[in-house]
Design a protein around this motif. Structure first.
Motif, PDB file in Angstrom:
ATOM      1  N   PRO A 105       7.477 -19.466  13.591  1.00 53.51           N
ATOM      2  CA  PRO A 105       7.930 -20.247  14.749  1.00 53.51           C
ATOM      3  C   PRO A 105       7.074 -21.493  15.004  1.00 53.51           C
ATOM      4  CG  PRO A 105       8.029 -17.933  15.273  1.00 53.51           C
ATOM      5  CD  PRO A 105       7.345 -18.042  13.925  1.00 53.51           C
ATOM      6  N   LYS A 106       5.785 -21.438  14.691  1.00 50.33           N
ATOM      7  CA  LYS A 106       4.891 -22.589  14.905  1.00 50.33           C
ATOM      8  C   LYS A 106       5.191 -23.737  13.942  1.00 50.33           C
ATOM      9  CE  LYS A 106       2.014 -20.743  17.977  1.00 50.33           C
ATOM     10  NZ  LYS A 106       1.424 -21.262  19.141  1.00 50.33           N
ATOM     11  N   ASP A 107       6.040 -23.478  12.924  1.00 49.49           N
ATOM     12  CA  ASP A 107       6.443 -24.521  11.977  1.00 49.49           C
ATOM     13  C   ASP A 107       7.860 -25.031  12.240  1.00 49.49           C
ATOM     14  OD1 ASP A 107       4.055 -24.688  10.528  1.00 49.49           O
ATOM     15  OD2 ASP A 107       4.594 -22.947   9.315  1.00 49.49           O
ATOM     16  N   ILE A 108       8.381 -24.721  13.422  1.00 44.19           N
ATOM     17  CA  ILE A 108       9.725 -25.160  13.809  1.00 44.19           C
ATOM     18  C   ILE A 108       9.604 -26.261  14.863  1.00 44.19           C
ATOM     19  CG2 ILE A 108      11.917 -24.480  14.867  1.00 44.19           C
ATOM     20  CD1 ILE A 108      11.263 -21.576  13.972  1.00 44.19           C
ATOM     21  N   LEU A 109      10.353 -27.336  14.662  1.00 45.99           N
ATOM     22  CA  LEU A 109      10.459 -28.407  15.652  1.00 45.99           C
ATOM     23  C   LEU A 109      11.939 -28.611  15.942  1.00 45.99           C
ATOM     24  CD1 LEU A 109       9.206 -30.713  17.365  1.00 45.99           C
ATOM     25  CD2 LEU A 109       9.560 -32.192  15.384  1.00 45.99           C
ATOM     26  N   VAL A 110      12.323 -28.395  17.191  1.00 40.37           N
ATOM     27  CA  VAL A 110      13.707 -28.573  17.629  1.00 40.37           C
ATOM     28  C   VAL A 110      13.784 -29.858  18.442  1.00 40.37           C
ATOM     29  CG1 VAL A 110      15.605 -27.595  18.959  1.00 40.37           C
ATOM     30  CG2 VAL A 110      14.073 -26.074  17.679  1.00 40.37           C
ATOM     31  N   ILE A 111      14.705 -30.725  18.068  1.00 39.17           N
ATOM     32  CA  ILE A 111      14.882 -32.016  18.738  1.00 39.17           C
ATOM     33  C   ILE A 111      16.111 -31.913  19.639  1.00 39.17           C
ATOM     34  CG2 ILE A 111      15.164 -34.491  18.419  1.00 39.17           C
ATOM     35  CD1 ILE A 111      14.203 -33.913  15.432  1.00 39.17           C
ATOM     36  N   CYS A 112      15.910 -32.186  20.928  1.00 40.56           N
ATOM     37  CA  CYS A 112      17.016 -32.001  21.875  1.00 40.56           C
ATOM     38  C   CYS A 112      16.908 -32.983  23.035  1.00 40.56           C
ATOM     39  CB  CYS A 112      17.020 -30.570  22.402  1.00 40.56           C
ATOM     40  SG  CYS A 112      15.539 -30.123  23.333  1.00 40.56           S
ATOM     41  N   ASP A 113      17.982 -33.051  23.804  1.00 42.14           N
ATOM     42  CA  ASP A 113      18.027 -33.855  25.016  1.00 42.14           C
ATOM     43  C   ASP A 113      17.362 -33.096  26.154  1.00 42.14           C
ATOM     44  OD1 ASP A 113      20.521 -32.177  24.601  1.00 42.14           O
ATOM     45  OD2 ASP A 113      20.775 -32.676  26.712  1.00 42.14           O
ATOM     46  N   ASP A 114      16.925 -33.820  27.174  1.00 40.75           N
ATOM     47  CA  ASP A 114      16.327 -33.193  28.349  1.00 40.75           C
ATOM     48  C   ASP A 114      16.712 -33.985  29.596  1.00 40.75           C
ATOM     49  OD1 ASP A 114      14.335 -32.513  30.472  1.00 40.75           O
ATOM     50  OD2 ASP A 114      13.519 -31.249  28.873  1.00 40.75           O
ATOM     51  N   LEU A 115      17.374 -33.315  30.510  1.00 34.95           N
ATOM     52  CA  LEU A 115      17.818 -33.936  31.763  1.00 34.95           C
ATOM     53  C   LEU A 115      16.668 -34.295  32.690  1.00 34.95           C
ATOM     54  CD1 LEU A 115      20.719 -31.456  32.525  1.00 34.95           C
ATOM     55  CD2 LEU A 115      21.008 -33.933  32.367  1.00 34.95           C
ATOM     56  N   SER A 161       9.598 -17.993  22.309  1.00 37.47           N
ATOM     57  CA  SER A 161       9.722 -19.388  22.739  1.00 37.47           C
ATOM     58  C   SER A 161       8.604 -20.232  22.127  1.00 37.47           C
ATOM     59  CB  SER A 161       9.662 -19.478  24.269  1.00 37.47           C
ATOM     60  OG  SER A 161       8.408 -19.009  24.732  1.00 37.47           O
ATOM     61  N   GLU A 162       7.860 -19.647  21.225  1.00 43.46           N
ATOM     62  CA  GLU A 162       6.682 -20.297  20.630  1.00 43.46           C
ATOM     63  C   GLU A 162       7.040 -21.194  19.450  1.00 43.46           C
ATOM     64  OE1 GLU A 162       3.421 -20.140  21.855  1.00 43.46           O
ATOM     65  OE2 GLU A 162       4.527 -19.316  23.547  1.00 43.46           O
ATOM     66  N   PHE A 163       7.923 -22.140  19.684  1.00 44.61           N
ATOM     67  CA  PHE A 163       8.229 -23.169  18.702  1.00 44.61           C
ATOM     68  C   PHE A 163       8.166 -24.513  19.423  1.00 44.61           C
ATOM     69  CE2 PHE A 163      12.178 -21.485  20.406  1.00 44.61           C
ATOM     70  CZ  PHE A 163      12.860 -22.620  20.814  1.00 44.61           C
ATOM     71  N   TYR A 164       7.997 -25.565  18.653  1.00 44.89           N
ATOM     72  CA  TYR A 164       7.861 -26.897  19.244  1.00 44.89           C
ATOM     73  C   TYR A 164       9.218 -27.504  19.563  1.00 44.89           C
ATOM     74  CZ  TYR A 164       2.944 -26.790  18.148  1.00 44.89           C
ATOM     75  OH  TYR A 164       1.622 -26.446  18.105  1.00 44.89           O
ATOM     76  N   ARG A 165       9.215 -28.326  20.605  1.00 46.78           N
ATOM     77  CA  ARG A 165      10.395 -29.095  20.972  1.00 46.78           C
ATOM     78  C   ARG A 165      10.007 -30.559  21.063  1.00 46.78           C
ATOM     79  NH1 ARG A 165       9.568 -23.927  22.912  1.00 46.78           N
ATOM     80  NH2 ARG A 165      11.193 -23.088  24.215  1.00 46.78           N
ATOM     81  N   LEU A 166      10.881 -31.396  20.576  1.00 42.38           N
ATOM     82  CA  LEU A 166      10.786 -32.833  20.831  1.00 42.38           C
ATOM     83  C   LEU A 166      11.915 -33.107  21.811  1.00 42.38           C
ATOM     84  CD1 LEU A 166      10.099 -35.791  20.609  1.00 42.38           C
ATOM     85  CD2 LEU A 166      11.081 -35.809  18.323  1.00 42.38           C
ATOM     86  N   LYS A 167      11.545 -33.268  23.067  1.00 45.57           N
ATOM     87  CA  LYS A 167      12.523 -33.445  24.140  1.00 45.57           C
ATOM     88  C   LYS A 167      12.673 -34.928  24.427  1.00 45.57           C
ATOM     89  CE  LYS A 167      11.598 -29.225  26.620  1.00 45.57           C
ATOM     90  NZ  LYS A 167      11.387 -28.771  27.997  1.00 45.57           N
ATOM     91  N   ILE A 168      13.901 -35.388  24.347  1.00 42.45           N
ATOM     92  CA  ILE A 168      14.196 -36.797  24.573  1.00 42.45           C
ATOM     93  C   ILE A 168      14.947 -36.925  25.898  1.00 42.45           C
ATOM     94  CG2 ILE A 168      15.386 -38.827  23.687  1.00 42.45           C
ATOM     95  CD1 ILE A 168      14.772 -37.733  20.891  1.00 42.45           C
ATOM     96  N   GLY A 169      14.400 -37.751  26.764  1.00 44.08           N
ATOM     97  CA  GLY A 169      14.960 -37.890  28.103  1.00 44.08           C
ATOM     98  C   GLY A 169      16.323 -38.555  28.126  1.00 44.08           C
ATOM     99  N   ILE A 170      17.229 -37.897  28.838  1.00 43.46           N
ATOM    100  CA  ILE A 170      18.548 -38.492  29.075  1.00 43.46           C
ATOM    101  C   ILE A 170      18.758 -38.742  30.567  1.00 43.46           C
ATOM    102  CG2 ILE A 170      19.571 -37.522  26.988  1.00 43.46           C
ATOM    103  CD1 ILE A 170      21.000 -35.442  28.829  1.00 43.46           C
ATOM    104  N   GLY A 171      17.788 -38.322  31.395  1.00 46.69           N
ATOM    105  CA  GLY A 171      17.893 -38.490  32.833  1.00 46.69           C
ATOM    106  C   GLY A 171      19.009 -37.647  33.425  1.00 46.69           C
TER     107      GLY A 171
END
Length: 186
Positions: free
Chosen positions: A79-89, A120-130
């Protein structure tokens, strides 16, 4: 081996929506690295080399965890080698953060990944969408709309910076990048 997952919904009707920002970043990574996510594997568009796997699930957002679980189990990825890229309100348009979080933050794709992986121990790259400016706009319709004309140039820049950050994670490690990327985005 790093697993990079861009979240979004399949289909042309969702292509440039706020909820598909993860797909857009993965597309930019593939473009920068001159690779194609063409192979359909594990219910995802897929690319793999000796350093990383890039995927865009071809299931809908709420079932992303099933895809991630298949890839993780098959390739024995931590899990520490996972990066999930997603939107964030809850992050302003133009802002982004890389972090591990204990919760889904209400994001159904992340929620399903946590459920299927059992962590839940994986990384996220959260990109703001407001958040929507009008209180009457539902969240579900807001995330499925494209960015407005004033936001699009900002998002285009963030997509490029996010793709650069992910490329650096692959070759320099997550801690090096989180220190520099998060500081730069604040």
């Amino acid at each position: 081996m790093k697993l990079i997952v861009g979240l979004g919904n399949p289909g042309s009707e969702y292509e440039n929506t706020r909820h598909n920002i993860g797909f857009q970043v993965v597309d930019e990574i593939a473009k920068k690295m001159n690779v194609k996510l063409s192979k359909e594997k594990f219910d995802a568009l897929f690319y793999m080399n000796e350093d990383f796997i890039l995927i865009k699930p071809t299931t809908y957002m709420n079932l992303s965890g099933e895809v991630v679980k298949k890839v993780v189990d098959f390739y024995k990825i931590s899990p520490k080698d996972i990066l999930v890229i997603c939107d964030d309100l809850d992050i302003k348009v133009g802002q982004a953060k890389i972090k591990i979080s204990n919760s889904s933050g209400g994001h159904n794709g992340i929620k399903n990944i946590i459920e299927k992986l059992g962590t839940s121990e994986f990384y996220r790259l959260k990109i703001g969408i407001g958040r929507p400016e009008k209180k009457s706009t539902s969240i579900s319709s807001y995330v499925l709309e494209p960015f407005d004309k004033t936001q699009q140039p900002i998002i285009d820049k963030v997509i490029i910076e996010a793709a650069d950050a992910v490329t650096s994670i692959i070759y320099n490690g997550i801690h090096y990048v989180t220190n520099n990327f998060n500081r730069k985005r604040e």
